[in-house]
Design a protein around this motif. Structure first.
Motif, mmCIF file in Angstrom:
data_model
loop_
_atom_site.group_PDB
_atom_site.id
_atom_site.type_symbol
_atom_site.label_atom_id
_atom_site.label_comp_id
_atom_site.label_asym_id
_atom_site.label_seq_id
_atom_site.Cartn_x
_atom_site.Cartn_y
_atom_site.Cartn_z
ATOM 1 N N LEU B 185 0.847 -1.186 0.000
ATOM 2 C CA LEU B 185 0.000 0.000 0.000
ATOM 3 C C LEU B 185 0.883 1.238 0.000
ATOM 4 N N GLU B 186 0.271 2.380 0.174
ATOM 5 C CA GLU B 186 1.039 3.609 0.091
ATOM 6 C C GLU B 186 1.779 3.881 1.395
ATOM 7 N N ILE B 187 3.083 4.067 1.267
ATOM 8 C CA ILE B 187 3.909 4.428 2.415
ATOM 9 C C ILE B 187 4.289 5.898 2.245
ATOM 10 N N VAL B 188 4.025 6.676 3.265
ATOM 11 C CA VAL B 188 4.392 8.093 3.206
ATOM 12 C C VAL B 188 5.549 8.308 4.176
ATOM 13 N N LEU B 189 6.676 8.725 3.616
ATOM 14 C CA LEU B 189 7.860 8.913 4.447
ATOM 15 C C LEU B 189 7.999 10.376 4.866
ATOM 16 N N SER B 190 8.212 10.566 6.133
ATOM 17 C CA SER B 190 8.537 11.908 6.629
ATOM 18 C C SER B 190 9.967 11.795 7.153
ATOM 19 N N PRO B 191 10.944 12.121 6.322
ATOM 20 C CA PRO B 191 12.332 11.818 6.670
ATOM 21 C C PRO B 191 12.897 12.736 7.761
ATOM 22 N N THR B 192 13.821 12.192 8.526
ATOM 23 C CA THR B 192 14.447 12.972 9.586
ATOM 24 C C THR B 192 15.796 12.350 9.959
ATOM 25 N N GLN B 193 16.670 13.182 10.511
ATOM 26 C CA GLN B 193 17.875 12.643 11.140
ATOM 27 C C GLN B 193 17.411 11.916 12.392
ATOM 28 N N VAL B 194 18.079 10.826 12.750
ATOM 29 C CA VAL B 194 17.634 10.119 13.950
ATOM 30 C C VAL B 194 18.686 10.136 15.052
ATOM 31 N N GLN B 195 19.805 10.814 14.819
ATOM 32 C CA GLN B 195 20.745 10.981 15.929
ATOM 33 C C GLN B 195 21.503 12.285 15.778
ATOM 34 N N GLY B 196 22.068 12.712 16.872
ATOM 35 C CA GLY B 196 22.738 14.003 16.850
ATOM 36 C C GLY B 196 22.128 14.926 17.885
ATOM 37 N N ASP B 197 22.849 15.996 18.154
ATOM 38 C CA ASP B 197 22.430 16.872 19.240
ATOM 39 C C ASP B 197 21.084 17.545 19.010
#
Lengths: 61, 425
Positions: B185-197
């Motif tokens: 089905l449709e996957i909607v990605l909301s991208p982000t960095q997942v580590q760091g200050d």
């Protein structure tokens, strides 16, 4: 797979239950059966039509 | 000198045995010191310092000093950590390391010293982060962010699945694979960095950006150290998850890592793949369910038709022609019976009338003059008329007597009326 699939499957189960319940008249049972068969077909088509798609929401600040 | 004077006033030889200056035993003083140190400010506290004089005793106990070299004035406190607490000891502990230790201050009477009894020790940087997480957890708990009542059930058939994670990396690929296999089905990605200050800000923003645009949301990150997962403990991220209108499934790190974000999510999955399995149904199972329903549908109609057939047969049996003929015959019988009854009644009536008539005829005949004469009566006639009364007759009248078989002329001798005599015939 949509909200519609859920609605279809809910209606379908209801149709089967009504036919199984001896209280429903014969004419109605036959109509219900036709409705049920159409619902099964619709559900199958929905399952078959499902396809993967990826979209992306860009990070607008 | 003075004290000699005092001694004179109260001679020591009299009072000393009972009331001399109080002399305490060492153990008593130790107990008082121990009591003084039993102060809330010295119990269950975290202390930060540098490890020096570290020694691992052959019995497995750890001895070291915690020191601070601030403004040239050294401050040191002796520390001991029993072997039983060693599981709370990070690897690689040694001299020069900045640490935070948890425990309490107590005395050690055998050596006349006080020391810090360490129950837990953490490297200062990460250790403080742990403490921060604990503090945040308390605050967020008080806000009700983790309460069970807030948890929503996941939609059974989502149309769009949102994913908040790194655009690159295995996590997104794992989720894609599982969803593609189970139910594309449709996957909607909301991208982000997942580590760091500053990752926590980006993650929170990515969550807010996608909220309401999908039916269900996965917030995921692959495995990593406590430090790596740290942004997912940040209140910004936790509150963003709690504020979501869309139900959230979290999958952060490995199964053993539980972040505050996991606690705020509607469902916590052990891994990103497991999260994907939680959010979409298995298409093959749905097809199987449809097959079962289709079977039930057909069977239900067959059974219903069977009932209808039985019903029809029963009705037909009840409507059998013989029954109608019988009923028609019954109906016909009724007028015939009535006709019979009527005929019989008329017959009876006629018979009765006939009998009556006969008897009337008989009595009529019995009363006719010849019948009367036949019985021996006679009729007197005078001048052709029937004599009905003695008053009609006079002596010497000639009358004629009519008999059954003839007549005779008769002369009247005398007449005797009823009540008067002298009449004779």
């Amino acid at each position: 797979m949509t909200q519609t699939y859920e609605e279809l499957i809910t209606e379908l189960k209801d149709v089967v239950r009504k036919i199984e319940d001896g209280e429903t008249g014969l004419d109605e049972s036959i109509l219900l059966y036709e409705r049920g068969a159409a619902l099964v077909k619709q559900c199958e088509e929905l399952l078959a039509a499902a396809e993967m798609k990826i979209t992306r929401i860009s990070g607008d600040p | 000198m003075d004290w000699f004077g005092c001694g004179e006033e109260t001679p020591p030889q009299e009072k000393a045995p009972a009331k001399g200056p109080a002399v305490l035993r060492v153990s008593e003083v130790s107990a008082i010191i121990a009591g003084l140190l039993d102060d809330r400010r010295l119990q269950d506290i975290w202390v930060r310092g540098e490890v020096t004089n570290y020694k691992l005793h052959s019995r497995g106990h750890h001895y070291f000093s915690l020191s601070e070299q601030e403004s040239g004035e050294p401050a040191v406190i002796q520390c001991v950590m029993w072997r039983s607490s060693s599981r709370n000891l990070p690897s690689g502990i040694g001299n020069g390391m900045e640490v935070i230790v948890f425990g309490h201050v107590g005395t050690y009477a055998p050596q006349g010293k006080y020391q810090f009894y360490v129950r837990e020790i953490r490297p200062a940087g990460a250790g403080e982060k742990h403490l921060l997480v604990e503090k945040w957890k308390k605050e967020l708990l008080a806000e009700g962010v983790f309460s069970e009542e807030r948890k929503r059930t996941l939609p059974a058939f989502p149309a769009r699945v949102g994913v908040v994670t790194s655009e690159t990396g295995a996590v997104l690929q794992d989720i894609r694979n599982v969803i593609g296999r189970r139910y594309p089905l449709e996957i909607v990605l909301s991208p982000t960095q997942v580590q760091g200050d500053l990752a926590h800000r980006e993650i929170a923003a990515a969550i807010r950006r996608i909220d309401g645009r999908v039916d269900i949301l996965i917030v995921a990150r692959g495995g990593g150290s406590f430090e790596d997962l740290f942004p997912f403990n940040h209140p910004d991220v936790v509150r963003a998850i709690a504020a979501c209108r869309t139900p959230v499934v979290s999958a952060i790190g490995h199964e053993t890592d539980v972040t505050l974000a996991d606690l705020a999510a509607d469902l916590r999955a052990p891994t990103p793949s497991a999260a994907a399995e939680c959010v979409v149904p298995d298409r093959e199972l749905l097809r199987e369910e449809l097959r079962v329903i289709r079977g039930r549908l057909g069977k239900a109609l067959t059974v219903r038709l069977g009932h209808a057939r039985d019903e029809l047969r029963e009705i037909r049996d009840r409507m059998h022609p013989g029954r109608f003929l019988r009923r028609i015959a019954e109906r016909r019988q009724q007028p015939a019976d009535l006709a019979d009854r009527m005929a019989r009644a008329i017959q009876a009536r006629l018979e009765k009338e006939r009998l009556l008539l006969t008897s009337l005829g008989d009595s009529l005949a019995a009363r006719s003059p010849p019948a009367i004469l036949a019985r021996g009566y006679c009729i007197a006639e005078k001048d052709g008329a029937v004599v009905k009364s003695a008053g009609q007759l006079h002596p010497s009248d000639r009358i004629r007597l009519r008999l059954r078989d003839g007549s005779a002329g008769v002369r009247v001798e005398d007449v005797a009326q009823e009540g008067t005599h002298d009449t004779d015939v």
